[in-house]
Motif scaffolding. Structure first.
Motif, PDB file in Angstrom:
ATOM      1  N   MET A  21       0.842  -1.202   0.000  1.00 52.95           N
ATOM      2  CA  MET A  21       0.000   0.000   0.000  1.00 52.95           C
ATOM      3  C   MET A  21       0.878   1.253   0.000  1.00 52.95           C
ATOM      4  O   MET A  21       0.626   2.209  -0.750  1.00 52.95           O
ATOM      5  CB  MET A  21      -0.932  -0.009   1.214  1.00 52.95           C
ATOM      6  CG  MET A  21      -1.975  -1.109   1.163  1.00 52.95           C
ATOM      7  SD  MET A  21      -2.868  -1.334   2.718  1.00 52.95           S
ATOM      8  CE  MET A  21      -3.869   0.129   2.732  1.00 52.95           C
ATOM      9  N   LEU A  22       1.912   1.246   0.837  1.00 47.90           N
ATOM     10  CA  LEU A  22       2.818   2.389   0.925  1.00 47.90           C
ATOM     11  C   LEU A  22       3.591   2.576  -0.383  1.00 47.90           C
ATOM     12  O   LEU A  22       3.784   3.709  -0.848  1.00 47.90           O
ATOM     13  CB  LEU A  22       3.769   2.203   2.112  1.00 47.90           C
ATOM     14  CG  LEU A  22       4.678   3.378   2.449  1.00 47.90           C
ATOM     15  CD1 LEU A  22       3.877   4.638   2.779  1.00 47.90           C
ATOM     16  CD2 LEU A  22       5.583   3.001   3.628  1.00 47.90           C
ATOM     17  N   LEU A  23       4.012   1.487  -1.000  1.00 45.90           N
ATOM     18  CA  LEU A  23       4.716   1.572  -2.285  1.00 45.90           C
ATOM     19  C   LEU A  23       3.808   2.138  -3.379  1.00 45.90           C
ATOM     20  O   LEU A  23       4.266   2.895  -4.237  1.00 45.90           O
ATOM     21  CB  LEU A  23       5.256   0.203  -2.698  1.00 45.90           C
ATOM     22  CG  LEU A  23       6.492  -0.263  -1.942  1.00 45.90           C
ATOM     23  CD1 LEU A  23       6.747  -1.750  -2.180  1.00 45.90           C
ATOM     24  CD2 LEU A  23       7.711   0.564  -2.316  1.00 45.90           C
ATOM     25  N   ALA A  24       2.530   1.786  -3.365  1.00 49.98           N
ATOM     26  CA  ALA A  24       1.591   2.342  -4.351  1.00 49.98           C
ATOM     27  C   ALA A  24       1.488   3.857  -4.182  1.00 49.98           C
ATOM     28  O   ALA A  24       1.489   4.607  -5.171  1.00 49.98           O
ATOM     29  CB  ALA A  24       0.224   1.686  -4.210  1.00 49.98           C
ATOM     30  N   LEU A  25       1.435   4.308  -2.941  1.00 47.88           N
ATOM     31  CA  LEU A  25       1.391   5.750  -2.681  1.00 47.88           C
ATOM     32  C   LEU A  25       2.700   6.419  -3.086  1.00 47.88           C
ATOM     33  O   LEU A  25       2.697   7.544  -3.602  1.00 47.88           O
ATOM     34  CB  LEU A  25       1.092   6.008  -1.207  1.00 47.88           C
ATOM     35  CG  LEU A  25      -0.282   5.547  -0.713  1.00 47.88           C
ATOM     36  CD1 LEU A  25      -0.405   5.745   0.791  1.00 47.88           C
ATOM     37  CD2 LEU A  25      -1.392   6.277  -1.461  1.00 47.88           C
ATOM     38  N   ALA A  26       3.809   5.736  -2.866  1.00 44.00           N
ATOM     39  CA  ALA A  26       5.118   6.278  -3.253  1.00 44.00           C
ATOM     40  C   ALA A  26       5.199   6.435  -4.766  1.00 44.00           C
ATOM     41  O   ALA A  26       5.661   7.466  -5.267  1.00 44.00           O
ATOM     42  CB  ALA A  26       6.239   5.375  -2.745  1.00 44.00           C
ATOM     43  N   ALA A  27       4.740   5.432  -5.502  1.00 43.06           N
ATOM     44  CA  ALA A  27       4.761   5.500  -6.967  1.00 43.06           C
ATOM     45  C   ALA A  27       3.889   6.656  -7.454  1.00 43.06           C
ATOM     46  O   ALA A  27       4.270   7.389  -8.374  1.00 43.06           O
ATOM     47  CB  ALA A  27       4.300   4.179  -7.567  1.00 43.06           C
ATOM     48  N   GLU A  28       2.749   6.828  -6.832  1.00 39.56           N
ATOM     49  CA  GLU A  28       1.858   7.938  -7.184  1.00 39.56           C
ATOM     50  C   GLU A  28       2.536   9.279  -6.902  1.00 39.56           C
ATOM     51  O   GLU A  28       2.503  10.194  -7.725  1.00 39.56           O
ATOM     52  CB  GLU A  28       0.565   7.811  -6.379  1.00 39.56           C
ATOM     53  CG  GLU A  28      -0.481   8.849  -6.676  1.00 39.56           C
ATOM     54  CD  GLU A  28      -1.719   8.632  -5.823  1.00 39.56           C
ATOM     55  OE1 GLU A  28      -2.170   9.610  -5.193  1.00 39.56           O
ATOM     56  OE2 GLU A  28      -2.230   7.498  -5.785  1.00 39.56           O
ATOM     57  N   ALA A  29       3.183   9.393  -5.743  1.00 43.38           N
ATOM     58  CA  ALA A  29       3.854  10.640  -5.364  1.00 43.38           C
ATOM     59  C   ALA A  29       5.073  10.916  -6.238  1.00 43.38           C
ATOM     60  O   ALA A  29       5.441  12.073  -6.442  1.00 43.38           O
ATOM     61  CB  ALA A  29       4.267  10.584  -3.890  1.00 43.38           C
TER      62      ALA A  29
END
Length: 179
Positions: A21-29
Motif C-alpha cells: 500500500m505504501l509503495l503504491a502511494l510512493a509511486a503515485e507521489a
C-alpha cells in the motif's frame, strides 16, 4: 522525454500488505513513470542450486529490471526486529548476478509495520545491505509508518498528513535524482 522507470520492491509477498500500500502511494507521489513491481517470489538462495543449475531465470529477470530502472523504492517491513527473509533473499540472489545491478541506482527505502517503530530496524538493515550492493541511497527523513493496521484509510491513503507530506518529499527528492 520518456517517463522515468521506477522499480518498486516489496519485502512482503502478501498482496494486501501495508508495504505494498505504501509503495503504491510512493509511486503515485513520484509522478509520471513507467512503474514495475519487482517479483521477489524467488527460491531460497542455495549455493548448491546455483552451482548445479545456475542463477534462476526469475533472479536474472529481477537483476535485469534493477539494471534497467532509473530509480528504486524498497518497502522494507519489519519482522521480529529485522529485515524480512524475502527481501534479504532477493538481495542475496541479485548479488550473484554479474554486473552489480544495484550499483549507483538512486534508491529510497520506506517502511510500514504494525509495531510502534514503523520498521526502523528493518529499514536500517536494508540500507546496510544495499550499501554493500553500491546502491545510491537518497538521504532524507525516514518514512516509517507505525501501527500500519490503523495508518491507512479504506481507500489505501495514509491518514496522517505529516506522513503523507514526508512521503511526497522523499519521492520528489528521488525524482530529482533522475531528472
Amino acid at each position: 522525454m520518456a517517463d522515468p522507470k521506477l522499480l518498486i520492491l516489496s519485502g512482503s509477498l502478501r498482496k494486501g500488505s501495508y508495504n505494498r500500500m505504501l509503495l503504491a502511494l510512493a509511486a503515485e507521489a513520484f509522478g509520471p513513470a513507467e512503474v514495475t513491481d519487482g517479483d521477489l517470489h524467488l527460491p531460497l538462495y542455495d549455493g548448491d542450486l546455483e552451482e548445479a543449475e545456475g542463477v534462476p531465470e526469475k533472479v536474472q529477470t529481477l537483476a535485469a529490471q534493477i539494471k534497467d530502472t532509473d530509480a528504486i523504492v524498497v518497502g522494507a517491513p519489519e519482522y521480529n526486529k529485522g529485515i524480512t527473509g524475502v527481501l534479504k533473499n532477493a538481495i542475496d540472489w541479485v548479488s550473484r548476478v554479474p554486473g552489480s545491478a544495484f550499483k549507483d541506482k538512486p534508491t529510497v527505502v520506506i517502511s510500514a509495520s504494525a509495531g510502534r517503530t514503523g520498521g526502523e530496524t528493518s529499514q536500517f538493515m536494508t540500507m546496510s545491505c544495499l550499501t554493500q550492493m553500491q546502491a545510491r541511497l537518497i538521504p532524507g527523513t525516514a518514512v516509517l509508518i507505525a501501527g500500519a493496521m490503523n495508518a491507512f484509510d479504506e481507500d489505501g491513503q495514509l491518514k496522517d498528513e505529516t506522513s503523507r507530506k514526508l512521503l511526497v518529499q522523499r519521492m520528489e527528492k528521488l525524482r530529482a535524482e533522475v531528472a
